[in-house]
Motif scaffolding. Structure first.
Motif, mmCIF file in Angstrom:
data_model
loop_
_atom_site.group_PDB
_atom_site.id
_atom_site.type_symbol
_atom_site.label_atom_id
_atom_site.label_comp_id
_atom_site.label_asym_id
_atom_site.label_seq_id
_atom_site.Cartn_x
_atom_site.Cartn_y
_atom_site.Cartn_z
ATOM 1 N N MET A 42 41.851 -2.078 -22.767
ATOM 2 C CA MET A 42 43.042 -2.877 -23.484
ATOM 3 C C MET A 42 43.495 -2.098 -24.678
ATOM 4 O O MET A 42 44.646 -2.261 -25.314
ATOM 5 C CB MET A 42 42.662 -4.171 -23.479
ATOM 6 C CG MET A 42 42.527 -4.950 -22.118
ATOM 7 S SD MET A 42 43.925 -5.095 -21.230
ATOM 8 C CE MET A 42 45.157 -6.005 -22.392
ATOM 9 N N SER B 286 56.133 -3.865 -17.892
ATOM 10 C CA SER B 286 55.968 -3.998 -19.314
ATOM 11 C C SER B 286 56.340 -2.707 -20.107
ATOM 12 O O SER B 286 57.180 -2.649 -21.020
ATOM 13 C CB SER B 286 54.660 -4.428 -19.703
ATOM 14 O OG SER B 286 53.966 -5.778 -19.181
ATOM 15 N N ILE C 77 47.253 -12.296 -17.175
ATOM 16 C CA ILE C 77 48.317 -12.538 -17.981
ATOM 17 C C ILE C 77 48.817 -11.295 -18.106
ATOM 18 O O ILE C 77 48.384 -10.101 -17.998
ATOM 19 C CB ILE C 77 47.922 -13.292 -19.238
ATOM 20 C CG1 ILE C 77 47.004 -12.175 -20.033
ATOM 21 C CG2 ILE C 77 47.230 -14.858 -19.228
ATOM 22 C CD1 ILE C 77 46.435 -12.771 -21.445
ATOM 23 N N ASP D 124 50.143 -7.786 -19.842
ATOM 24 C CA ASP D 124 49.540 -6.938 -20.692
ATOM 25 C C ASP D 124 50.548 -5.977 -20.951
ATOM 26 O O ASP D 124 51.815 -5.924 -20.592
ATOM 27 C CB ASP D 124 48.299 -6.467 -20.707
ATOM 28 C CG ASP D 124 47.988 -5.479 -19.254
ATOM 29 O OD1 ASP D 124 48.913 -5.301 -18.780
ATOM 30 O OD2 ASP D 124 46.961 -5.711 -18.880
ATOM 31 N N HIS E 114 54.533 -10.230 -22.859
ATOM 32 C CA HIS E 114 54.711 -11.436 -23.473
ATOM 33 C C HIS E 114 55.837 -10.750 -24.504
ATOM 34 O O HIS E 114 56.780 -11.864 -24.576
ATOM 35 C CB HIS E 114 53.578 -12.049 -24.116
ATOM 36 C CG HIS E 114 52.721 -12.580 -23.266
ATOM 37 N ND1 HIS E 114 51.522 -11.826 -22.814
ATOM 38 C CD2 HIS E 114 52.536 -13.600 -22.441
ATOM 39 C CE1 HIS E 114 50.752 -12.706 -22.105
ATOM 40 N NE2 HIS E 114 51.278 -13.687 -21.793
ATOM 41 N N ILE F 174 50.679 -10.074 -30.695
ATOM 42 C CA ILE F 174 50.761 -10.043 -29.052
ATOM 43 C C ILE F 174 49.595 -9.310 -28.342
ATOM 44 O O ILE F 174 49.117 -9.641 -27.491
ATOM 45 C CB ILE F 174 51.977 -9.939 -28.498
ATOM 46 C CG1 ILE F 174 52.705 -11.448 -29.197
ATOM 47 C CG2 ILE F 174 52.109 -10.000 -27.279
ATOM 48 C CD1 ILE F 174 54.191 -11.435 -28.859
ATOM 49 N N GLU G 113 46.647 -10.420 -25.954
ATOM 50 C CA GLU G 113 46.611 -9.954 -24.729
ATOM 51 C C GLU G 113 45.245 -9.435 -24.481
ATOM 52 O O GLU G 113 44.737 -9.844 -23.320
ATOM 53 C CB GLU G 113 47.814 -8.882 -24.414
ATOM 54 C CG GLU G 113 49.334 -9.704 -24.167
ATOM 55 C CD GLU G 113 50.221 -8.680 -23.754
ATOM 56 O OE1 GLU G 113 51.410 -9.287 -23.820
ATOM 57 O OE2 GLU G 113 50.318 -7.461 -24.065
ATOM 58 N N SER G 114 44.923 -8.653 -25.071
ATOM 59 C CA SER G 114 43.318 -8.113 -25.189
ATOM 60 C C SER G 114 42.404 -9.144 -24.894
ATOM 61 O O SER G 114 41.681 -8.827 -23.920
ATOM 62 C CB SER G 114 43.276 -7.168 -26.401
ATOM 63 O OG SER G 114 42.161 -6.278 -26.013
ATOM 64 N N GLN H 292 43.197 -11.144 -21.521
ATOM 65 C CA GLN H 292 42.985 -10.619 -20.464
ATOM 66 C C GLN H 292 41.586 -10.283 -20.228
ATOM 67 O O GLN H 292 41.013 -10.546 -18.906
ATOM 68 C CB GLN H 292 43.677 -9.061 -20.447
ATOM 69 C CG GLN H 292 44.092 -8.611 -19.144
ATOM 70 C CD GLN H 292 45.364 -9.229 -18.390
ATOM 71 O OE1 GLN H 292 45.000 -10.694 -18.174
ATOM 72 N NE2 GLN H 292 46.188 -8.535 -18.380
#
Length: 259
Positions: free
Chosen positions: A82, A113, A139, A141, A145, A224, A228-229, A232
């Protein structure tokens, strides 16, 4: 120089090609790290003003390598990965050049992404575009988002992420998720036309505008990426994620239980 990507620089244009065609350009640990290294290095290419990113073979990128996830249950390693994803996204988003994603075939998950982080997205009509992390209990990555919110707004971004729908080029254009929907087999031609127009424009002024706007958003992007990290790594340890990747590999419908 790289195992999983190719970099070509010709005068004021650079091209990065995702080069794992036998794996549908799925991003394994090596590709993620190499993309991060490549984008960071491109910051030093002062003569390059346009970057095109594309995929070798039949697709742009099928996203993260799910078979790699099945093989690894070391969540500390996943946290390190990540970090590489955050590196590549931040380096790509802050590039002092105009970026163009040239999409044919699939652009899914992390591959989508990355494409959404581009200044222009050219997708062929039959492209299969999806923010489909939800299908394996994860979610988005790669700042998925952030980029979905930028293009759709918060409410529509949430709904698109939750649904994980597959979109073709026409539908993606109607939603504002891509900028050009072109006939199959013509993405490279259209991208060349865009590059020619950009290089014949006062592109330094365009890049300056990009940097002003992107720098203003940088703290949100970093927030964000951190979320995310952490999220996830948590999702990787859920029963739903394990079921999702097992069902994916077995090509069956997953049975999620909310745990």
């Amino acid at each position: 120089m790289y195992e999983t990507i190719q970099l070509e620089v010709a005068e004021r244009k650079a091209t990065v090609t995702l080069n794992r065609p036998n794996a549908m350009n799925a991003m394994d640990f090596t590709m993620m790290r190499e993309l991060a290294d490549c984008f960071e290095a491109l910051h030093n290419e002062k003569e390059v003003q346009v970057l095109v990113i594309k995929g070798e073979g039949k697709v742009f990128s099928a996203g993260g390598d799910v078979k790699m996830m099945v093989a690894s249950d070391d969540f500390s390693d996943f946290g390190t990965i990540m970090g590489d994803i955050a590196r590549l996204v931040k380096a790509y988003y802050t590039l002092p050049m105009i970026t163009i994603a040239q999409i044919h075939g699939a652009s899914a998950g992390l591959g989508f992404s990355l494409a959404l982080g581009s200044d222009f997205i050219v997708a062929e009509e039959s492209s299969k575009l999806a923010m489909n992390f939800i299908g394996i209990g994860l979610i988005p990555d790669g700042a998925g988002h952030f980029f979905m919110k930028e293009r759709l707004g918060t409410v529509k971004a949430k709904q698109m992420i939750w649904e994980g729908k597959m979109l073709d080029g026409e539908r993606a254009l109607a939603l504002g998720l891509v900028d050009y929907n072109v006939a199959d087999g013509t993405a490279s031609v259209v991208v060349d036309q865009i590059v020619g127009k950009l290089l014949a424009s006062p592109i330094l002024a365009m890049i300056e505008t990009k940097q002003i706007l992107h720098n203003a958003n940088l703290s949100t992007l970093e927030q964000i990426l951190q979320g995310e990290s952490e999220g996830q790594v948590k999702m990787r340890q859920t029963k739903d994620h394990l079921e999702g990747i097992q069902a994916f590999v077995a090509k069956r419908i997953p049975q999620f239980v909310g745990e």
